[in-house]
Design a protein around this motif. Sequence first.
Motif, PDB file in Angstrom:
ATOM      1  N   GLY A  68       0.808  -1.208   0.000  1.00 46.50           N
ATOM      2  CA  GLY A  68       0.000   0.000   0.000  1.00 46.50           C
ATOM      3  C   GLY A  68       0.844   1.261   0.000  1.00 46.50           C
ATOM      4  O   GLY A  68       2.063   1.226  -0.108  1.00 46.50           O
ATOM      5  N   GLY A  69       0.171   2.388   0.136  1.00 43.95           N
ATOM      6  CA  GLY A  69       0.863   3.671   0.168  1.00 43.95           C
ATOM      7  C   GLY A  69       0.023   4.760  -0.469  1.00 43.95           C
ATOM      8  O   GLY A  69      -1.013   4.497  -1.086  1.00 43.95           O
ATOM      9  N   LEU A  70       0.487   5.993  -0.338  1.00 43.42           N
ATOM     10  CA  LEU A  70      -0.240   7.125  -0.916  1.00 43.42           C
ATOM     11  C   LEU A  70      -0.383   6.993  -2.427  1.00 43.42           C
ATOM     12  O   LEU A  70      -1.345   7.497  -3.018  1.00 43.42           O
ATOM     13  N   CYS A  99      -1.746  -3.523   3.757  1.00 47.20           N
ATOM     14  CA  CYS A  99      -2.224  -2.149   3.890  1.00 47.20           C
ATOM     15  C   CYS A  99      -3.202  -1.833   2.751  1.00 47.20           C
ATOM     16  O   CYS A  99      -4.021  -2.664   2.361  1.00 47.20           O
ATOM     17  N   THR A 100      -3.132  -0.650   2.196  1.00 42.15           N
ATOM     18  CA  THR A 100      -4.088  -0.259   1.163  1.00 42.15           C
ATOM     19  C   THR A 100      -3.810  -0.911  -0.192  1.00 42.15           C
ATOM     20  O   THR A 100      -4.521  -0.638  -1.162  1.00 42.15           O
ATOM     21  N   GLY A 101      -2.829  -1.788  -0.239  1.00 41.61           N
ATOM     22  CA  GLY A 101      -2.644  -2.593  -1.440  1.00 41.61           C
ATOM     23  C   GLY A 101      -3.883  -3.406  -1.768  1.00 41.61           C
ATOM     24  O   GLY A 101      -4.153  -3.704  -2.942  1.00 41.61           O
ATOM     25  N   SER A 102      -4.665  -3.759  -0.753  1.00 46.27           N
ATOM     26  CA  SER A 102      -5.888  -4.522  -1.012  1.00 46.27           C
ATOM     27  C   SER A 102      -6.897  -3.714  -1.818  1.00 46.27           C
ATOM     28  O   SER A 102      -7.701  -4.274  -2.567  1.00 46.27           O
ATOM     29  N   LEU A 103      -6.862  -2.387  -1.689  1.00 43.06           N
ATOM     30  CA  LEU A 103      -7.766  -1.559  -2.487  1.00 43.06           C
ATOM     31  C   LEU A 103      -7.422  -1.637  -3.967  1.00 43.06           C
ATOM     32  O   LEU A 103      -8.302  -1.549  -4.833  1.00 43.06           O
ATOM     33  N   HIS A 119      -5.399  -1.084   5.884  1.00 40.73           N
ATOM     34  CA  HIS A 119      -5.193  -0.092   6.934  1.00 40.73           C
ATOM     35  C   HIS A 119      -6.538   0.344   7.498  1.00 40.73           C
ATOM     36  O   HIS A 119      -7.509   0.531   6.760  1.00 40.73           O
ATOM     37  N   TRP A 120      -6.606   0.522   8.813  1.00 39.33           N
ATOM     38  CA  TRP A 120      -7.881   0.815   9.468  1.00 39.33           C
ATOM     39  C   TRP A 120      -8.580   2.036   8.882  1.00 39.33           C
ATOM     40  O   TRP A 120      -9.818   2.086   8.829  1.00 39.33           O
ATOM     41  N   SER A 121      -7.812   3.009   8.410  1.00 36.26           N
ATOM     42  CA  SER A 121      -8.422   4.246   7.919  1.00 36.26           C
ATOM     43  C   SER A 121      -9.188   4.045   6.619  1.00 36.26           C
ATOM     44  O   SER A 121     -10.040   4.870   6.263  1.00 36.26           O
ATOM     45  N   ALA A 122      -8.879   2.976   5.897  1.00 38.27           N
ATOM     46  CA  ALA A 122      -9.519   2.724   4.608  1.00 38.27           C
ATOM     47  C   ALA A 122     -10.372   1.464   4.615  1.00 38.27           C
ATOM     48  O   ALA A 122     -10.986   1.139   3.594  1.00 38.27           O
ATOM     49  N   LEU A 123     -10.441   0.779   5.718  1.00 40.49           N
ATOM     50  CA  LEU A 123     -11.091  -0.531   5.771  1.00 40.49           C
ATOM     51  C   LEU A 123     -12.519  -0.514   5.222  1.00 40.49           C
ATOM     52  O   LEU A 123     -12.875  -1.386   4.410  1.00 40.49           O
ATOM     53  N   GLY A 147      -3.067  -8.285   4.548  1.00 41.55           N
ATOM     54  CA  GLY A 147      -2.582  -7.788   5.826  1.00 41.55           C
ATOM     55  C   GLY A 147      -3.117  -6.391   6.078  1.00 41.55           C
ATOM     56  O   GLY A 147      -3.421  -5.648   5.145  1.00 41.55           O
ATOM     57  N   ALA A 148      -3.224  -6.016   7.335  1.00 40.56           N
ATOM     58  CA  ALA A 148      -3.703  -4.685   7.712  1.00 40.56           C
ATOM     59  C   ALA A 148      -2.587  -3.657   7.480  1.00 40.56           C
ATOM     60  O   ALA A 148      -1.766  -3.812   6.592  1.00 40.56           O
ATOM     61  N   GLY A 149      -2.536  -2.614   8.289  1.00 42.19           N
ATOM     62  CA  GLY A 149      -1.640  -1.503   8.012  1.00 42.19           C
ATOM     63  C   GLY A 149      -0.159  -1.789   8.243  1.00 42.19           C
ATOM     64  O   GLY A 149       0.208  -2.418   9.224  1.00 42.19           O
ATOM     65  N   VAL A 150       0.642  -1.356   7.312  1.00 41.21           N
ATOM     66  CA  VAL A 150       2.104  -1.205   7.353  1.00 41.21           C
ATOM     67  C   VAL A 150       2.836  -2.315   8.119  1.00 41.21           C
ATOM     68  O   VAL A 150       3.355  -3.248   7.510  1.00 41.21           O
ATOM     69  N   THR A 151       2.907  -2.202   9.455  1.00 41.83           N
ATOM     70  CA  THR A 151       3.717  -3.148  10.236  1.00 41.83           C
ATOM     71  C   THR A 151       3.159  -4.556  10.205  1.00 41.83           C
ATOM     72  O   THR A 151       3.885  -5.509  10.509  1.00 41.83           O
ATOM     73  N   SER A 152       1.902  -4.710   9.828  1.00 43.49           N
ATOM     74  CA  SER A 152       1.313  -6.045   9.760  1.00 43.49           C
ATOM     75  C   SER A 152       1.899  -6.848   8.602  1.00 43.49           C
ATOM     76  O   SER A 152       1.616  -8.040   8.477  1.00 43.49           O
TER      77      SER A 152
END
Length: 226
Positions: A68-70, A99-103, A119-123, A147-152
């Motif tokens: 994920g990422g911006l 992270c937001t790679g799932s989007l 990531h929780w902010s985009a879930l 996986g969820a956000g970053v460190t996950s």
Amino acid sequence: MHVVMLLYPNLTQLDLTGPYEVLARYKELSLHLVWKDVEPVRDGSGLRILPSCSFADCPQADILFVPGGLGIAALLEDQQVLDFLRRQAENARYITSVCTGSLVLAAAGLLSGYRATCHWSALPQLALFGAEPVAERVVHDRNRITGAGVTSGIDFALSLMAALFGEDRAKATQLMIEYDPAPPFAGGSPSSASPETLAAVRAITNAFQAKREEVLRRAAAALTPH
């Protein structure tokens, strides 16, 4: 086994390098960092990462992975990227993200009807694409692992290695990288953060979240079954 890991401008490097550190320790895996060309790619903080191959010469993935990422905002409507992921997914054993790679997977039509996380902010936005958002660190649904956000990303990679090679090897890898988290503060997720901290983070990210949701809604509207 070929692991195809998508690179793109403004990704979050830890989404990529956390899993890479784990997966690179398995001799059965050949890792490929892939982008449209092989010029250095800048992550969201300016770190340059060199692709190992381009879309044109990328091997067929056994494991397809999207961090994920911006920079995902640009990918959500990039048909070259979405078509590449669709082609690779057709014969991949596992289709995965952190992270937001799932989007991005969702925008390619690869998570419709699947349980998934990010990531929780985009879930909640996963639901725009017919996926079922799940607030868990790692979510397995058939051959989709998210996986969820970053460190996950490290949790994700260890879970994937356990699925492929058994828990004993995954546990040994976890020990070798001394993955034994003990964060200095409580509050690394919305469920454990104080209301004040959560509000402060939301205030910082609200404008970006609104812009991303606009793009997500367009991508969801444009999505046709694949």
